[in-house]
Write an enzyme that holds these catalytic residues in place. Structure first.
Site, PDB file in Angstrom:
ATOM      1  N   LYS A   1      62.553  11.304  47.835  1.00 35.92           N
ATOM      2  CA  LYS A   1      61.789  12.069  46.847  1.00 35.92           C
ATOM      3  C   LYS A   1      60.314  12.207  47.231  1.00 35.92           C
ATOM      4  O   LYS A   1      59.573  12.841  46.508  1.00 35.92           O
ATOM      5  CB  LYS A   1      61.931  11.432  45.465  1.00 35.92           C
ATOM      6  CG  LYS A   1      63.340  11.663  44.886  1.00 35.92           C
ATOM      7  CD  LYS A   1      63.406  11.498  43.387  1.00 35.92           C
ATOM      8  CE  LYS A   1      63.457  10.057  42.979  1.00 35.92           C
ATOM      9  NZ  LYS A   1      64.747   9.397  43.301  1.00 35.92           N
TER      10      LYS A   1
ATOM     11  N   ARG B   1      65.598   9.095  57.766  1.00 31.47           N
ATOM     12  CA  ARG B   1      66.231   9.824  56.648  1.00 31.47           C
ATOM     13  C   ARG B   1      66.287  11.321  56.953  1.00 31.47           C
ATOM     14  O   ARG B   1      67.285  11.990  56.688  1.00 31.47           O
ATOM     15  CB  ARG B   1      65.450   9.602  55.354  1.00 31.47           C
ATOM     16  CG  ARG B   1      65.591   8.198  54.812  1.00 31.47           C
ATOM     17  CD  ARG B   1      65.171   8.133  53.358  1.00 31.47           C
ATOM     18  NE  ARG B   1      65.111   6.745  52.912  1.00 31.47           N
ATOM     19  CZ  ARG B   1      64.940   6.369  51.654  1.00 31.47           C
ATOM     20  NH1 ARG B   1      64.803   7.263  50.708  1.00 31.47           N
ATOM     21  NH2 ARG B   1      64.888   5.097  51.328  1.00 31.47           N
TER      22      ARG B   1
ATOM     23  N   GLU C   1      59.674  -0.220  51.292  1.00 31.10           N
ATOM     24  CA  GLU C   1      61.075  -0.158  50.804  1.00 31.10           C
ATOM     25  C   GLU C   1      61.938   0.673  51.768  1.00 31.10           C
ATOM     26  O   GLU C   1      63.019   0.248  52.173  1.00 31.10           O
ATOM     27  CB  GLU C   1      61.052   0.474  49.407  1.00 31.10           C
ATOM     28  CG  GLU C   1      62.382   0.811  48.769  1.00 31.10           C
ATOM     29  CD  GLU C   1      62.163   1.538  47.415  1.00 31.10           C
ATOM     30  OE1 GLU C   1      61.477   0.979  46.538  1.00 31.10           O
ATOM     31  OE2 GLU C   1      62.670   2.668  47.248  1.00 31.10           O
TER      32      GLU C   1
ATOM     33  N   VAL D   1      66.497   7.588  31.744  1.00 40.09           N
ATOM     34  CA  VAL D   1      66.924   6.176  31.743  1.00 40.09           C
ATOM     35  C   VAL D   1      65.767   5.188  31.907  1.00 40.09           C
ATOM     36  O   VAL D   1      65.675   4.192  31.184  1.00 40.09           O
ATOM     37  CB  VAL D   1      67.984   5.936  32.841  1.00 40.09           C
ATOM     38  CG1 VAL D   1      68.576   4.546  32.700  1.00 40.09           C
ATOM     39  CG2 VAL D   1      69.086   6.959  32.717  1.00 40.09           C
ATOM     40  N   MET D   2      64.863   5.464  32.857  1.00 41.57           N
ATOM     41  CA  MET D   2      63.733   4.532  33.066  1.00 41.57           C
ATOM     42  C   MET D   2      62.881   4.420  31.802  1.00 41.57           C
ATOM     43  O   MET D   2      62.480   3.331  31.407  1.00 41.57           O
ATOM     44  CB  MET D   2      62.848   5.014  34.233  1.00 41.57           C
ATOM     45  CG  MET D   2      63.401   4.752  35.600  1.00 41.57           C
ATOM     46  SD  MET D   2      63.430   3.007  36.043  1.00 41.57           S
ATOM     47  CE  MET D   2      61.690   2.675  36.351  1.00 41.57           C
ATOM     48  N   GLY D   3      62.603   5.575  31.197  1.00 42.02           N
ATOM     49  CA  GLY D   3      61.787   5.602  29.983  1.00 42.02           C
ATOM     50  C   GLY D   3      62.476   4.875  28.835  1.00 42.02           C
ATOM     51  O   GLY D   3      61.860   4.107  28.103  1.00 42.02           O
TER      52      GLY D   3
ATOM     53  N   ARG E   1      42.670  13.895  78.920  1.00 37.74           N
ATOM     54  CA  ARG E   1      41.863  14.673  77.965  1.00 37.74           C
ATOM     55  C   ARG E   1      40.584  15.170  78.633  1.00 37.74           C
ATOM     56  O   ARG E   1      40.133  16.295  78.424  1.00 37.74           O
ATOM     57  CB  ARG E   1      41.499  13.822  76.740  1.00 37.74           C
ATOM     58  CG  ARG E   1      42.677  13.456  75.856  1.00 37.74           C
ATOM     59  CD  ARG E   1      42.249  12.548  74.709  1.00 37.74           C
ATOM     60  NE  ARG E   1      41.457  13.255  73.730  1.00 37.74           N
ATOM     61  CZ  ARG E   1      40.185  13.008  73.467  1.00 37.74           C
ATOM     62  NH1 ARG E   1      39.550  12.049  74.123  1.00 37.74           N
ATOM     63  NH2 ARG E   1      39.540  13.703  72.553  1.00 37.74           N
TER      64      ARG E   1
ATOM     65  N   SER F   1      58.011  -0.627  39.346  1.00 42.18           N
ATOM     66  CA  SER F   1      59.141  -0.776  40.264  1.00 42.18           C
ATOM     67  C   SER F   1      60.214  -1.684  39.690  1.00 42.18           C
ATOM     68  O   SER F   1      59.924  -2.619  38.957  1.00 42.18           O
ATOM     69  CB  SER F   1      58.678  -1.335  41.601  1.00 42.18           C
ATOM     70  OG  SER F   1      59.804  -1.507  42.442  1.00 42.18           O
TER      71      SER F   1
ATOM     72  N   GLY G   1      59.050  10.704  27.636  1.00 42.48           N
ATOM     73  CA  GLY G   1      59.969  10.789  28.773  1.00 42.48           C
ATOM     74  C   GLY G   1      61.077   9.770  28.601  1.00 42.48           C
ATOM     75  O   GLY G   1      60.949   8.620  29.032  1.00 42.48           O
TER      76      GLY G   1
ATOM     77  N   HIS H   1      36.714  16.103  77.453  1.00 47.08           N
ATOM     78  CA  HIS H   1      36.568  15.372  76.181  1.00 47.08           C
ATOM     79  C   HIS H   1      35.818  14.054  76.341  1.00 47.08           C
ATOM     80  O   HIS H   1      35.616  13.357  75.364  1.00 47.08           O
ATOM     81  CB  HIS H   1      37.951  15.137  75.562  1.00 47.08           C
ATOM     82  CG  HIS H   1      38.619  16.398  75.123  1.00 47.08           C
ATOM     83  ND1 HIS H   1      38.086  17.225  74.152  1.00 47.08           N
ATOM     84  CD2 HIS H   1      39.765  16.992  75.544  1.00 47.08           C
ATOM     85  CE1 HIS H   1      38.880  18.262  73.970  1.00 47.08           C
ATOM     86  NE2 HIS H   1      39.894  18.155  74.819  1.00 47.08           N
TER      87      HIS H   1
ATOM     88  N   LYS I   1      51.845   1.386  44.802  1.00 51.42           N
ATOM     89  CA  LYS I   1      53.270   1.695  44.580  1.00 51.42           C
ATOM     90  C   LYS I   1      53.805   2.601  45.692  1.00 51.42           C
ATOM     91  O   LYS I   1      54.947   2.454  46.139  1.00 51.42           O
ATOM     92  CB  LYS I   1      53.472   2.352  43.203  1.00 51.42           C
ATOM     93  CG  LYS I   1      54.927   2.760  42.921  1.00 51.42           C
ATOM     94  CD  LYS I   1      55.864   1.571  42.970  1.00 51.42           C
ATOM     95  CE  LYS I   1      57.332   1.776  42.763  1.00 51.42           C
ATOM     96  NZ  LYS I   1      57.986   3.008  42.801  1.00 51.42           N
TER      97      LYS I   1
ATOM     98  N   HIS J   1      54.397   0.417  48.557  1.00 53.07           N
ATOM     99  CA  HIS J   1      55.592  -0.371  48.219  1.00 53.07           C
ATOM    100  C   HIS J   1      56.838   0.419  48.618  1.00 53.07           C
ATOM    101  O   HIS J   1      57.762  -0.102  49.248  1.00 53.07           O
ATOM    102  CB  HIS J   1      55.593  -0.666  46.701  1.00 53.07           C
ATOM    103  CG  HIS J   1      56.892  -1.142  46.138  1.00 53.07           C
ATOM    104  ND1 HIS J   1      57.984  -0.314  45.951  1.00 53.07           N
ATOM    105  CD2 HIS J   1      57.310  -2.364  45.731  1.00 53.07           C
ATOM    106  CE1 HIS J   1      58.998  -0.998  45.450  1.00 53.07           C
ATOM    107  NE2 HIS J   1      58.612  -2.252  45.301  1.00 53.07           N
ATOM    108  N   ASN J   2      56.860   1.678  48.284  1.00 50.38           N
ATOM    109  CA  ASN J   2      58.027   2.498  48.605  1.00 50.38           C
ATOM    110  C   ASN J   2      58.151   2.748  50.104  1.00 50.38           C
ATOM    111  O   ASN J   2      59.260   2.812  50.629  1.00 50.38           O
ATOM    112  CB  ASN J   2      57.970   3.827  47.845  1.00 50.38           C
ATOM    113  CG  ASN J   2      58.385   3.657  46.389  1.00 50.38           C
ATOM    114  OD1 ASN J   2      58.262   2.563  45.831  1.00 50.38           O
ATOM    115  ND2 ASN J   2      58.858   4.712  45.767  1.00 50.38           N
TER     116      ASN J   2
END
Ligand code: 6PG
Length: 466
Positions: free
Chosen positions: A259, A286, A188, A11-13, A442, A127, A8, A448, A181, A184-185
């Protein structure tokens, strides 16, 4: 024979490959599109021992055994496809490391399937974006300890370094690395949203220019709010568009894309029953932003009655700073609680302090505040709020948050995440929530049942007889 393989070469790879090779390792590179590989070798590789391969078989055969192969491909099906292609050529004891933003449940599935074939698998959060991949990312590998040991030395060498050591640790069992991770996002997203909300008040209420906001953000970045996201925010505010000379940020369409990692964090928090409202609302922010046409239409239909109070700019800026600190702290604390719960439920065995430590450098949420969080967190204190130092930190800022959220409301400015952070603190520190009425409702419509505060047992009332 090369030391390690990387599949892969986007760019990151590419950058991770260069980082690895610059630490003295020889690397075999493979990418589905041959042009990408050729371009990379021609334009980016100089003295590094990086060798291109154009078919999977020769790529695998070029590696010393046990083979170690890092995947830097898009999360989802592409990861399964590459594993499928690799499998016929791998031997027992080889190791695959998925360095993408894979969904943690996919990682668990892959670990299980590959374990049966004797192949080791690490799900590793990476990251730091392109720059981090090249100069030192924060690495969050999870899987078996045995698999980690196979690449420990290499990972420590390529990771970012801080005064607390390398930004890489063995995170925990199974999908622990990808889970961490993911959260983390989620954090973020919440920090990005909080900064954006504060920016909105500055431009709309204080009528500050982008340049002026950039100066304030830069000042903040030199203090308690020092962080990567603060730093890039002040740089973005000051950046001029080459075509028009205007601040570029003012020309960017206000539709925030995503994403999926923030959404997964929110979904997982609901699944595990851990409240992470600031993280969840950042995703909603978002999503909402995407309805530009509807927003434009509705903005023309709504009458707004703006207040006319004179404001002291410096006081408001100081309050905004404290509100942001409050929201950032709250977002971290919610995320850490989620990680701690997942560690219990999934048996990850995560050391929470280590997670904060490896976030201190390389990653997108690196921040000075992490030192403070590291002082507070412990296995028995996964909820960072439940600590006298945290309470003091938040209480010192609460008046500022109240003033800022009121100011925003009076001026029709949404503050989804900052409000969520305040309401989270109010809810978590409230002895009596109105959930008693919800329980009554309820029980009224669905029998309930409910518990009482004055006697033990489970109760039901025939409410309709009233
Ligand atoms: C990182 C980033 C990185 C990526 C995000 C963007 O830690 O380096 O989080 O993984 O930039 O996944 O996510 P969205 O496209 O969802 O904003």
């Amino acid at each position: 024979m090369n030391n390690i393989g990387l599949i892969g070469l986007a760019v990151m790879g590419q950058n991770l490959a260069l980082n690895i090779a610059r630490k003295g390792y020889s690397l075999s590179g493979y990418n589905r599109s041959h042009e990408t590989t050729e371009k990379f070798i021609k334009e980016k590789v100089k003295d590094e021992k990086i060798y291109p391969y154009y078919d999977i078989k020769s790529f695998v055969e070029s590696l010393e055994k046990p083979r170690k192969i890092i995947l830097m491909v898009k999360a989802g099906k592409p990861v399964d496809d590459v594993i499928h292609e690799l499998l016929p050529y791998l031997d027992e004891g080889d190791l695959i490391i998925d360095g993408g933003n894979s969904y943690f449940k996919d990682t668990d599935r892959r670990i299980k399937v590959l374990k049966d074939k004797g192949i080791h698998y690490l799900g590793m959060g990476v990251s730091g974006g392109e720059f981090g991949a090249l100069n030192g990312p924060s690495l969050m590998p999870g899987g078996t300890k045995e698999a980690y040991e196979m690449v420990r030395e290499l990972l420590l060498k390529i990771a970012a370094k801080t005064d607390s050591g390398e930004c890489c640790t063995y995170v925990g069992n199974d999908s622990a690395g990808h889970f961490v991770k993911m959260v983390h996002n989620g954090i973020e997203y919440a920090i990005m949203q909080s900064i954006s909300e504060v920016y909105d008040v500055m431009r709309k209420v204080l009528k500050l220019t982008s340049e002026e906001i950039g100066d304030i953000f830069e000042k903040w970045n030199n203090g308690e709010l020092n962080s990567f996201l603060m730093e890039i925010s002040y740089k973005i505010m000051k950046h001029k568009d080459d075509k028009t000379g205007k601040p570029l940020v003012e020309l960017i369409l206000d539709e925030a894309e995503q994403k999926g990692t923030g959404k997964w964090t929110a979904e997982t928090s609901l699944d595990l029953g851990i409240p992470t409202p600031s993280l969840n609302l950042a995703v909603v922010g978002r999503t909402l932003s995407f309805f530009k046409d509807d927003r434009v239409r509705l903005s023309k239909m709504v009458n707004r009655n703006y207040p006319e109070n004179a404001l002291n700019k410096d006081d408001v800026v100081e309050d905004l700073k404290n509100a942001l600190l409050f929201s950032v702290f709250s977002s971290f604390s919610q995320g850490m609680w989620l990680i701690s719960e997942a560690s219990k439920v999934y048996g990850y065995g995560i050391d929470l302090k280590e997670v904060l430590r490896i976030w201190k450098g390389g990653c997108i949420i690196r921040a000075r505040l992490l030192d403070f969080l590291m002082e507070i967190i412990s296995e028995d204190n996964a909820n960072l709020l439940l600590d006298a130092k945290s309470v003091k930190f938040l209480e010192e800022k609460i008046d500022a948050v109240k003033k800022v959220t009121k100011l925003a409301k009076d001026n029709y400015i949404p503050m989804l995440t900052v409000n969520a952070s305040l309401d989270y603190f109010y809810s978590m520190s409230e002895e009596n929530l109105p959930a008693n009425l919800i329980q009554g409702q309820r029980d009224y419509f669905g029998a309930h049942t409910y518990k009482r505060i004055d006697m033990d047992g489970i109760f039901h009332t025939e409410w309709q007889q009233d």
